[in-house]
Design an enzyme around this catalytic site. Structure first.
Site, PDB file in Angstrom:
ATOM      1  N   ARG A 106       1.045  -1.303  -0.113  1.00 14.69           N
ATOM      2  CA  ARG A 106      -0.059   0.046   0.136  1.00 14.69           C
ATOM      3  C   ARG A 106       0.826   1.315   0.006  1.00 14.69           C
ATOM      4  NH1 ARG A 106      -2.532  -3.147   3.428  1.00 14.69           N
ATOM      5  NH2 ARG A 106      -4.484  -4.356   2.681  1.00 14.69           N
ATOM      6  N   LYS A 128       1.957  11.730 -10.701  1.00 12.06           N
ATOM      7  CA  LYS A 128       1.380  10.889 -11.352  1.00 12.06           C
ATOM      8  C   LYS A 128       2.148   9.404 -11.530  1.00 12.06           C
ATOM      9  CE  LYS A 128      -1.979  13.489 -14.126  1.00 12.06           C
ATOM     10  NZ  LYS A 128      -2.356  13.715 -15.580  1.00 12.06           N
ATOM     11  N   GLU A 170       8.097  20.239 -24.302  1.00 11.03           N
ATOM     12  CA  GLU A 170       7.223  20.568 -23.041  1.00 11.03           C
ATOM     13  C   GLU A 170       7.705  21.886 -22.567  1.00 11.03           C
ATOM     14  OE1 GLU A 170       4.699  18.840 -22.430  1.00 11.03           O
ATOM     15  OE2 GLU A 170       5.144  16.871 -23.267  1.00 11.03           O
ATOM     16  N   LYS A 212       5.250  23.658 -13.851  1.00 11.86           N
ATOM     17  CA  LYS A 212       4.525  22.669 -13.601  1.00 11.86           C
ATOM     18  C   LYS A 212       3.980  22.492 -12.280  1.00 11.86           C
ATOM     19  CE  LYS A 212       3.390  17.726 -14.591  1.00 11.86           C
ATOM     20  NZ  LYS A 212       3.771  16.540 -15.197  1.00 11.86           N
ATOM     21  N   GLU A 222      -6.429  17.624 -10.894  1.00 12.68           N
ATOM     22  CA  GLU A 222      -6.936  17.841 -12.266  1.00 12.68           C
ATOM     23  C   GLU A 222      -8.227  18.104 -12.533  1.00 12.68           C
ATOM     24  OE1 GLU A 222      -5.589  14.769 -14.760  1.00 12.68           O
ATOM     25  OE2 GLU A 222      -4.696  16.218 -16.115  1.00 12.68           O
ATOM     26  N   ARG A 226      -4.892  22.571 -14.105  1.00  9.48           N
ATOM     27  CA  ARG A 226      -3.871  21.600 -14.217  1.00  9.48           C
ATOM     28  C   ARG A 226      -4.301  21.428 -15.928  1.00  9.48           C
ATOM     29  NH1 ARG A 226      -1.627  16.583 -10.981  1.00  9.48           N
ATOM     30  NH2 ARG A 226      -0.122  15.818 -12.476  1.00  9.48           N
ATOM     31  N   ASN A 230      -2.075  20.781 -20.658  1.00  9.62           N
ATOM     32  CA  ASN A 230      -2.509  19.922 -22.089  1.00  9.62           C
ATOM     33  C   ASN A 230      -2.380  20.871 -23.548  1.00  9.62           C
ATOM     34  OD1 ASN A 230      -2.776  17.297 -21.053  1.00  9.62           O
ATOM     35  ND2 ASN A 230      -4.787  17.860 -20.164  1.00  9.62           N
ATOM     36  N   HIS A 233      -1.687  19.168 -26.812  1.00  8.96           N
ATOM     37  CA  HIS A 233      -1.893  17.928 -26.493  1.00  8.96           C
ATOM     38  C   HIS A 233      -3.196  17.353 -27.053  1.00  8.96           C
ATOM     39  CE1 HIS A 233       1.482  18.206 -24.066  1.00  8.96           C
ATOM     40  NE2 HIS A 233       1.705  17.102 -23.502  1.00  8.96           N
ATOM     41  N   HIS A 237      -2.164  14.235 -29.216  1.00  9.29           N
ATOM     42  CA  HIS A 237      -2.541  12.702 -28.587  1.00  9.29           C
ATOM     43  C   HIS A 237      -3.170  12.175 -29.880  1.00  9.29           C
ATOM     44  CE1 HIS A 237      -2.402  13.749 -24.024  1.00  9.29           C
ATOM     45  NE2 HIS A 237      -1.618  13.215 -24.576  1.00  9.29           N
ATOM     46  N   HIS A 250       6.567  11.717 -28.214  1.00  7.28           N
ATOM     47  CA  HIS A 250       5.502  12.437 -27.611  1.00  7.28           C
ATOM     48  C   HIS A 250       5.540  14.165 -27.883  1.00  7.28           C
ATOM     49  CE1 HIS A 250       2.486  13.838 -24.845  1.00  7.28           C
ATOM     50  NE2 HIS A 250       3.415  14.409 -24.371  1.00  7.28           N
TER      51      HIS A 250
HETATM   52  N1  LIG Z   1       3.702  10.865 -14.965  1.00  8.17           N
HETATM   53  C1  LIG Z   1       3.486  11.831 -15.678  1.00  8.17           C
HETATM   54  O1  LIG Z   1       2.994  13.007 -15.532  1.00  8.17           O
HETATM   55  C2  LIG Z   1       4.002  11.879 -17.155  1.00  8.17           C
HETATM   56  C3  LIG Z   1       3.887  13.149 -17.823  1.00  8.17           C
HETATM   57  C4  LIG Z   1       4.660  12.808 -19.274  1.00  8.17           C
HETATM   58  C5  LIG Z   1       4.898  11.755 -19.762  1.00  8.17           C
HETATM   59  N2  LIG Z   1       4.819  10.522 -18.982  1.00  8.17           N
HETATM   60  C6  LIG Z   1       5.213   9.342 -19.540  1.00  8.17           C
HETATM   61  O2  LIG Z   1       6.709   9.224 -19.920  1.00  8.17           O
HETATM   62  C7  LIG Z   1       7.089   8.276 -20.726  1.00  8.17           C
HETATM   63  C8  LIG Z   1       8.013   8.788 -21.707  1.00  8.17           C
HETATM   64  O3  LIG Z   1       9.168   9.237 -21.103  1.00  8.17           O
HETATM   65  P1  LIG Z   1      10.211   9.528 -21.717  1.00  8.17           P
HETATM   66  O4  LIG Z   1      10.308  10.549 -22.972  1.00  8.17           O
HETATM   67  O5  LIG Z   1      11.240   9.959 -20.618  1.00  8.17           O
HETATM   68  O6  LIG Z   1      10.980   8.343 -22.558  1.00  8.17           O
HETATM   69  P2  LIG Z   1      11.483   6.899 -22.095  1.00  8.17           P
HETATM   70  O7  LIG Z   1      11.517   6.691 -20.736  1.00  8.17           O
HETATM   71  O8  LIG Z   1      11.112   5.838 -23.133  1.00  8.17           O
HETATM   72  O9  LIG Z   1      13.065   7.258 -22.604  1.00  8.17           O
HETATM   73  C9  LIG Z   1      13.422   7.624 -23.800  1.00  8.17           C
HETATM   74  C10 LIG Z   1      14.605   6.442 -24.297  1.00  8.17           C
HETATM   75  O10 LIG Z   1      15.767   7.307 -23.985  1.00  8.17           O
HETATM   76  C11 LIG Z   1      16.674   6.215 -23.297  1.00  8.17           C
HETATM   77  N3  LIG Z   1      17.214   7.010 -22.114  1.00  8.17           N
HETATM   78  C12 LIG Z   1      16.968   7.614 -21.119  1.00  8.17           C
HETATM   79  N4  LIG Z   1      17.765   8.287 -20.335  1.00  8.17           N
HETATM   80  C13 LIG Z   1      18.860   8.061 -21.046  1.00  8.17           C
HETATM   81  C14 LIG Z   1      20.199   8.900 -20.977  1.00  8.17           C
HETATM   82  N5  LIG Z   1      20.375   9.663 -19.973  1.00  8.17           N
HETATM   83  N6  LIG Z   1      21.128   8.623 -21.927  1.00  8.17           N
HETATM   84  C15 LIG Z   1      20.809   7.690 -22.891  1.00  8.17           C
HETATM   85  N7  LIG Z   1      19.683   7.043 -23.231  1.00  8.17           N
HETATM   86  C16 LIG Z   1      18.725   7.419 -22.361  1.00  8.17           C
HETATM   87  C17 LIG Z   1      15.709   5.319 -22.525  1.00  8.17           C
HETATM   88  O11 LIG Z   1      16.463   4.043 -22.444  1.00  8.17           O
HETATM   89  C18 LIG Z   1      14.671   5.242 -23.761  1.00  8.17           C
HETATM   90  O12 LIG Z   1      15.222   4.453 -24.868  1.00  8.17           O
HETATM   91  C19 LIG Z   1       5.596   7.949 -21.159  1.00  8.17           C
HETATM   92  O13 LIG Z   1       5.340   6.518 -21.058  1.00  8.17           O
HETATM   93  C20 LIG Z   1       4.580   9.009 -20.647  1.00  8.17           C
HETATM   94  O14 LIG Z   1       3.244   8.170 -20.563  1.00  8.17           O
HETATM   95  C21 LIG Z   1       4.284  10.498 -17.717  1.00  8.17           C
HETATM   96 ZN   LIG Z   2       3.152  16.298 -22.730  1.00  5.17          ZN
END
Ligand SMILES: NC(=O)c1ccc[n+]([C@@H]2O[C@H](COP(=O)([O-])OP(=O)(O)OC[C@H]3O[C@@H](n4cnc5c(N)ncnc54)[C@H](O)[C@@H]3O)[C@@H](O)[C@H]2O)c1
Ligand SMILES: [Zn+2]
Length: 352
Positions: A106, A128, A170, A212, A222, A226, A230, A233, A237, A250
């Protein structure tokens, strides 16, 4: 939230200052690639190296099945209620790590150490966490705030260029909706930022995170404000959905989505044509955005499935001047389609 160069070198004492003595079991969720590059630096400050758990890279691994698998690994390695988990990776590792920390017994404490630009400015802020279902992205999750976030700028040194540029969208978004100083800084320091000059990156990351965090603090669950996060987006999206998440990152989809939203805002008179042009140029400075070959009507249809459209109302974020934004609920399908058509025409020009 800590932003700066060289944070990994003092990670353990910094966390102890916040959380007290480290517990018996400390875990780090990461991916094999990141661990190969940065694992040694990550572990250097710990008297006893954390127990590493691995998630392969890629959105397809952000699953409930893997969350269960990882949770079971925590159990078999002797994890308990007092354990601490680090999520050391991009947004995927951060979302899954946060989710595992949220559901194991939990909820246990966790720390985010984001390694992509996007995760440093966006996904590690706001609490999130979650995973995808075959039916859609992020459909299972929980709000679970980390004890702290450490955004080490050095780690960005190995990030692929395309990931950096996409993540920067972003920050462009952050500036447009809430911080004109950031807009100006990003206009004036393109080369330093893209060359990963630590001081320039630190400024952009800190400003984006501040924006943010401020929005999220005022609207944790949200309900209203918040929503402005978007911006870009709705069509972003839609582009991702129509291209099945396979063609664009993205941030790139959001870049195009912002261009469409700027056009819509201009049509509605919330920004001038000069402002629209200026902001569109800023987006292209951090491009190139990949070409698009889609139909406007199809994109608009895809926005109908946007989960942010609650109760059938089409909520849309419009910038108001530079550094402010609002949400409107009366955007028509025709307006959206013409904004999408404008964006696709721009994309075609850039292909030519
Ligand atoms: N929780 C939230 O509020 C929120 C907000 C936006 C996005 N997200 C989520 O985030 C995810 C996308 O995250 P992302 O864009 O970081 O992509 P990711 O986590 O897929 O990383 C992108 C790529 O870069 C590589 N990588 C990461 N750090 C590295 C480094 N320092 N050096 C070399 N390679 C590296 C990773 O292995 C991967 O192949 C999605 O699943 C999305 O839904 C969440
Ligand atoms: Zn985004």
């Amino acid at each position: 939230m800590f932003v700066g160069a060289g944070l990994l070198a003092s990670l353990s004492p910094r966390v102890e200052r916040i959380a007290g003595r480290l517990p018996r079991r400390v875990f780090v969720l990461t991916s094999p690639e990141i661990w190969a590059l940065w694992g040694e630096a990550f572990s250097a400050s710990f008297a006893e190296p954390p127990i590493a758990l691995f998630l392969p890279p890629g959105e397809k691994h952000k699953t409930l099945g893997n969350a269960e698998k990882l949770t079971r690994q925590v159990v078999s390695a002797g994890g308990d209620r007092s354990s601490l988990l680090f999520a050391f990776g991009g947004g995927i590792v951060g979302d899954v790590g946060g989710f595992v920390a949220a559901i194991f017994m939990r909820g246990i404490r966790y720390v985010q150490v984001p390694t992509t630009f996007l995760s440093q400015v966006d996904s590690s802020v706001g609490g999130k966490t979650g995973v995808n279902l075959p039916e859609g992205k992020n459909l299972v999750g929980s709000f679970h705030h980390p004890l702290a976030v450490f955004a080490d700028i050095d780690v960005l040194g190995t990030l692929p260029e395309r990931e950096l540029r996409a993540g920067l969208m972003e920050s462009v978004k952050a500036g447009i909706i809430r911080d004109r100083t950031l807009v100006r800084f990003m206009e004036e320091h393109v080369d330093e930022i893209l060359d990963r000059d630590p001081r320039a990156l630190e400024k952009v990351i800190a400003a984006s995170v501040r924006m943010k965090a401020d929005v999220v603090n005022r609207d944790e669950r949200e309900s209203g404000l918040r929503m402005i996060l978007n911006f870009g987006h709705t069509l972003g999206h839609a582009i991702e959905q129509v291209t099945r998440y396979k063609v664009l990152l993205h941030g790139e989809a959001v870049g195009w989505g912002m261009i469409a939203a700027l056009q819509l805002a201009h049509r509605r008179g919330t920004i001038s044509s000069r402002q629209a042009e200026r902001l569109e140029s800023l987006i292209h400075l951090y491009g190139p955005l990949p070409p698009l070959k889609l139909r406007a009507a199809k994109l608009v249809a895809a926005t109908g499935a946007d989960k942010k459209n609650m109760g059938g109302v089409r909520r849309f974020v419009l910038p108001v001047g530079i550094g402010d934004a609002g949400v409107v609920e009366d955007v028509t399908a025709a307006e959206l389609e013409s904004a999408a058509a404008f964006m696709l025409a721009r994309a075609a020009e850039r292909r030519a």
